[in-house]
Design an enzyme around this catalytic site. Structure first.
Site, mmCIF file in Angstrom:
data_model
loop_
_atom_site.group_PDB
_atom_site.id
_atom_site.type_symbol
_atom_site.label_atom_id
_atom_site.label_comp_id
_atom_site.label_asym_id
_atom_site.label_seq_id
_atom_site.Cartn_x
_atom_site.Cartn_y
_atom_site.Cartn_z
ATOM 1 N N GLU A 170 1.688 -0.438 -5.088
ATOM 2 C CA GLU A 170 0.516 0.403 -5.351
ATOM 3 C C GLU A 170 0.962 1.857 -5.393
ATOM 4 O O GLU A 170 0.637 2.649 -4.518
ATOM 5 C CB GLU A 170 -0.556 0.210 -4.265
ATOM 6 C CG GLU A 170 -1.868 0.883 -4.615
ATOM 7 C CD GLU A 170 -2.471 1.730 -3.488
ATOM 8 O OE1 GLU A 170 -3.669 2.028 -3.569
ATOM 9 O OE2 GLU A 170 -1.754 2.115 -2.535
ATOM 10 N N ASP A 175 0.833 -1.197 0.000
ATOM 11 C CA ASP A 175 0.000 0.000 0.000
ATOM 12 C C ASP A 175 0.879 1.263 0.000
ATOM 13 O O ASP A 175 1.789 1.385 0.825
ATOM 14 C CB ASP A 175 -0.867 -0.050 1.274
ATOM 15 C CG ASP A 175 -1.952 1.003 1.287
ATOM 16 O OD1 ASP A 175 -2.840 0.928 0.414
ATOM 17 O OD2 ASP A 175 -1.898 1.889 2.166
#
Lengths: 708, 708
Positions: free
Chosen positions: B457, B428
């Site tokens: 990401e 993330d």
């Protein structure tokens, strides 16, 4: 266990060559543009500086870099000295700028900023410690604004705390007088200062987020969270003559007047004013050393050498000495020094040939047989490239067991001629010696004498030609003599001047050499010589001719690219004012070069569209666009050619429908052009080319002193 | 004093990234093509080898490189293991090849070769010392040919010397009997062997310059005069799943059937067969850890969270634990391991989210307050990007004084989940943490476990996205959801797959994510979902959907790219067989991907011309051209489009007028195409795209067994 890591990424720094393995090159006075991709994680603001210094200096000069688009930063620096500079990039996450941005956004959205103001005080306090007295005063004043901004909130908080405290004391039945007294004092102060009502935020905001504080804080940054480029790059800055020069190759022994006899340095001296008047500034001499007797080559490279023939100047060495001796036919070392002095008086300098090979009679053959290649029978090998044989030349073995001896001796030779006043060397066939030998030699010389120019005669494969330049050669011969048509000229000179090649190599365009009489010049009309001269003189900032070119000499040894009866192997006497010569034309070209700085730069060449494949059209301009030159050349020396040419008006800040004047610097003729598309007609029997300077209609009536 | 220098130049080695600072990446089974510019001074012949080995090995494997044009050499090597390989280039001036060339030329021009033959004997003798017994026998035989070639000349020279000697002896009146006797013996030998007449040169020449000797000599080269590339480069070889995979993002707690209640691992398990049947092979789960209570966000990211709402799965940590704990709503760690086992049974593996941040209730907040950012008042800062605030999230300070503590704890987390069976991590927002932290972490993991895949990401600026991949991330999210039109798709995917970017980054094309409902899918028809699915599944070899896509869910929070009532903040129950779904279509796409190796490669994408901007046409083929796939996609989901498309027949070894069959792998429909230009018509109401496999008419009647 956990390594130090850079918090800012610095990558893709330009310029650089092969990851910094070799220095890039520039010329004294150049503006050095440096770019880099710099960015960091998160949304912290960063600052980036170019660090640059002369090699040997400890302290960096730091130049702030400016962000372009897509995390690319750039700046520039003027290189003023003929030396090697080092440069790299340093960057840091700047707490002050990040703080200012966040505070600005919070002001904007009217969020609570107490915490940010306290952080700001700390940042300014830290900068203040590093500042001088006057600056510290400024910071103190700024801090007072912070306090003012903080005060009401601080004080009301203090008051609340006191109320809490009093309530506690009342509960625990302790005396509260002192506390109440303090509170009264504080309240009176506040009433007196009327600061219970927060001051209007805007003026304070302007001060706190203003340019003045920003400038001061940028002077004393907190650089603790940084990143830097992982290499220190180098830029070698040449003297001006490395980029801009007009060369005249003088075949020394052919400068006299007596048939069958060598010219002397005095004969050569007598020709200097004439060469100066043609506008040349560098006289290049082939090897001036004693010539071998054994296997001496006769006229036209024949194996039999009749007595009284001079042999090849490249078969160096005989009983009179080797690479540090002067051929007695020319005179003495003293005479040579006088020749240099006379060159200097005529505003010219000389380039000497460095041909690292010997004749079989060179003193080294006896003194250092280990420097040569040997056959199984113990004899020394002459040079050969089967089936060709060069019986009068011994190549040197640069990987000899006595590398120390040979290499240091070559260094000694170069330094010997430097002491005589030679500051330019033209190096013969460098591509047959180890590349890194040259790097070692040139580095060594440049450490003490960065003004020395080395021209590489590497008529060889493109990658070898390029690595010799990367390894240190200042200039290189090119394939110019083999590029004659529009597309090949455009492609080749775009590669040489625009692409990464120009970061390390300057191509010196010789129209001809003792070894090359290009087909375009063989038995060719004057127009061909003029056409090739203007191409050489304007496609590059440095060009040259080999003597005879100005006389339009073009008789080949049939079926070859060689001159017939080449003076490489025999004595020759020239009539330097032979009818049909183009000396005036060359003088004109060199004068135009001298008067127009755009033509003195190498990388500023651009090609433009024409509608006729026989007409090439290109331009050069100075970075400030004060001097703009276009050349339109008819590449067909036999037939008149016409075409529309397309001027890049947008680059010249000329409107698409604006009129401007162009002056042909060769004929003095003036033309009135309009917009991009203009017509030209070039008749080789008159002039094969226009060399045009653009005069913008730069003055308007509003510029006139008395207009208003 | 004189340094060692390389005699052979090795430069411009490809592939490499940033001068070897980062490894290039490949996939197990890839043919690794390596090229380099290699050359040397003079005209000595050189040999060049690629040196390659697995990291940790001492011995290099050497692969001979072959010269292309312009001093560029190339070779290739099949990478068979999921590990890091090292490679570099070694080259040397080869005395044998140089000798053979020179000898060949001298034979050709009928020059004396005595000296060369003697040199050759020495070279072969040196090789013979290194050879085994059988090979030494071969060399001995070859040397006898050399002697035969040398003999007559040697012997006649000997005879001449003897005659000289006898003449001298006669003059000085010494006895000559012995000498004459010797001479007689020699003459008799020669007459006996009939070798006074030199043997015909040709057969000996063939042996001496023949292929057999060359091969043997190349086996034992003299490498003393060498050069090598100045860097050891690296290539990290991923397992196949890094390049080829079909991902399904499963929002864990929405997999159940009870409104207002979280799904459990058992609920998730019950959905596996259905996801497997859609052809997915990777199940990606958002963070599975306990969720914070303090400042928990309510539905639609509201600040007020009514009781009974789950909060954001990215606000990690509460009294039940932090990054190594499982949210009790889902079950236990044991249940999670069971989930993994069930995935494996269904031929799927799982990807776990690695979100390095905490809720205010994470155990670290008390145990390691020094790992967080603090305000001047000592409280911990929550995440914010003014004016946006993330009150439920505390970011971590990766530059904490206790870097050792924090970084090692993160490493421990990753290794903990690896031990549970997780081999893929979806990371993330990696771009808000230091890039070189990731390099440290991923290097550490890959040293022991090179099969671990990290998906970045990084929906951020292009250079940051790229450096994360360089620093070690296996895959990256891309701007795919923001690329909808023909030109931008072609430009972007050419950059990602063809340019230098694909040396280090594989783009994983998600059609949607919990954060992104692209405009093209908002309240859109099924054709839009099918169109985006086929683009994702064929432009890259690795693609994914976020659950709901298969149901054509497209209701946005108005004016945003977010889903309305996103399950990011609330419990949700889906009808996974909702009418209008495209599960069969997705299953078909993934099946086609599984059956066609051309679609399992990332770098083989090429775009081709169409005559309609609404139709994009591209293809992929295997290196051996056994599997050739074309996709023609109507980018307008609302209207039928038609166009000619241009097949690159020359690449397919199809003649310009040859006929061939293409099969639409989606519908099974067959088309007969001819040459390059062919017509297509795509009606979004039927099928928005053709996915075509080319069948060449590869069998001719002559190929038929009984034809002849």
């Amino acid at each position: 266990m956990i390594p130090h890591i850079d918090s800012v990424i610095v990558e893709n720094v330009s310029p650089q060559i092969d990851g910094g393995k070799f220095p890039v090159k520039r010329t004294v006075g150049d503006t050095f543009h440096v770019k880099a991709d710099v960015f960091s994680h998160g949304h912290e603001k960063i600052r980036v500086v170019l660090r640059i210094r002369k090699t040997g200096e400890k302290k960096w000069t730091e130049i702030e870099m400016i962000p372009e688009i897509n995390d690319r930063w750039e700046t520039s620096y003027v290189l003023t000295e003929n030396t090697t500079y080092e440069y790299t990039i340093f960057a840091w996450r700047d707490p002050f700028l990040s703080w200012a941005e966040e505070l600005g956004k919070k002001y904007e959205s009217e969020q609570d900023i107490t915490s940010e103001l306290l952080e700001g005080k700390k940042l300014i306090g830290n900068a203040s410690i590093k500042a001088d007295k006057k600056e510290a005063g400024f910071f103190k004043q700024i801090l007072s604004y912070f306090d003012k901004e903080l005060e009401p909130f601080q004080t009301t908080e203090d008051l609340l705390k006191m109320v809490d405290d009093i309530e506690k004391r009342i509960k625990t039945d302790k005396p509260v007088e002192t506390q109440l007294h303090k509170m009264r004092g504080l309240l009176e102060d506040l009433i007196h200062e009327k600061s219970l009502i927060p001051p209007s935020q805007d003026p304070v905001k302007e001060i706190i987020l203003g340019e003045e504080l920003k400038v001061m804080m940028m002077k004393y940054p907190d650089q603790s969270d940084y990143g830097e480029y992982d290499k220190i790059l180098k830029v070698f800055v040449n003297r001006k003559q490395a980029e801009y020069g007009s060369w005249y190759e003088m075949w020394h022994r052919s400068q006299g007047k007596i048939e069958g006899k060598s010219a002397t340095f005095d004969d050569m001296i007598s020709r200097l004013p004439e060469i100066r008047d043609m506008g040349f500034d560098i006289i290049y001499l082939p090897p001036i050393h004693p010539v071998g007797i054994t296997n001496r080559k006769g006229p036209n490279n024949s194996l039999i050498c009749p007595p009284g023939n001079p042999g090849s100047s490249f078969a160096i060495g005989n009983k009179h000495g080797g690479h540090m001796a002067v051929n007695p036919e020319f005179g003495t070392l003293e005479d040579f020094r006088r020749f240099i002095t006379e060159c200097t008086k005529n505003n010219m300098e000389i380039a000497l040939d460095l041909a690292l090979q010997t004749s079989p009679d060179h003193p080294w053959v006896k003194e250092h047989p280990e420097w040569f290649y040997h056959r199984p029978d113990g004899t020394i090998k002459y040079a050969e490239n089967p089936p060709k044989k060069y019986e009068d030349i011994y190549p040197l073995n640069f990987n000899t067991g006595d590398k120390e001896g040979l290499w240091m001796e070559i260094r000694k030779i170069v330094r010997f001629w430097m002491e005589q006043g030679v500051r330019i060397f033209r190096v013969d066939n460098p591509h047959t010696k180890p590349v890194y030998f040259w790097q070692w030699l040139i580095d060594d010389i440049h450490k003490t004498d960065p003004d020395i120019i080395f021209l590489s005669e590497a008529f060889t494969k493109p990658k070898m030609m390029k690595i010799l330049a990367k390894a240190g050669f200042t200039q290189s011969y090119t394939y110019f003599t083999w590029r004659n048509f529009k597309q090949e000229l455009e492609e080749y000179f775009t590669e040489l001047t625009q692409d990464s090649v120009s970061e390390f190599m300057i191509g010196n365009l010789f129209t001809n050499t003792p070894d090359i009489l290009p087909v375009v010049l063989q038995n060719a009309p004057r127009s061909a010589f003029k056409m090739r001269a203007i191409l050489g003189a304007t496609l590059s900032s440095t060009w040259g001719i080999y003597n005879g070119f100005e006389l339009c000499e073009g008789t080949p040894k049939p079926g070859t690219e060689e001159y017939l009866n080449s003076e490489k192997y025999q004595y020759k006497v020239w009539d330097w004012d032979r009818p049909g010569n183009i000396k005036d034309y060359i003088a004109r070209l060199n004068k135009i070069r001298k008067e127009n700085p755009a033509l003195q730069h190498y990388k500023n060449l651009k090609f433009y569209k024409t509608e006729n494949d026989n007409i090439i059209f290109y331009g050069k301009m100075t970075e400030n666009k004060q001097n703009i030159i276009f050349a339109a050349v008819n590449l067909n020396p036999y037939k008149k050619q016409e075409s529309f040419v397309y001027v890049p008006v947008e680059d010249l800040l000329i409107q698409p429908d604006e009129s401007y004047q162009v002056i042909d610097l060769i004929t003095g003729q003036k033309f009135y052009w309009k917009g991009s598309k203009n017509f030209i007609s070039l008749d080789p029997d008159k002039e094969p080319a226009h060399l045009l300077r653009v005069n913008k209609w730069s003055y308007k009536e509003q510029d006139f002193d008395y207009y208003y």
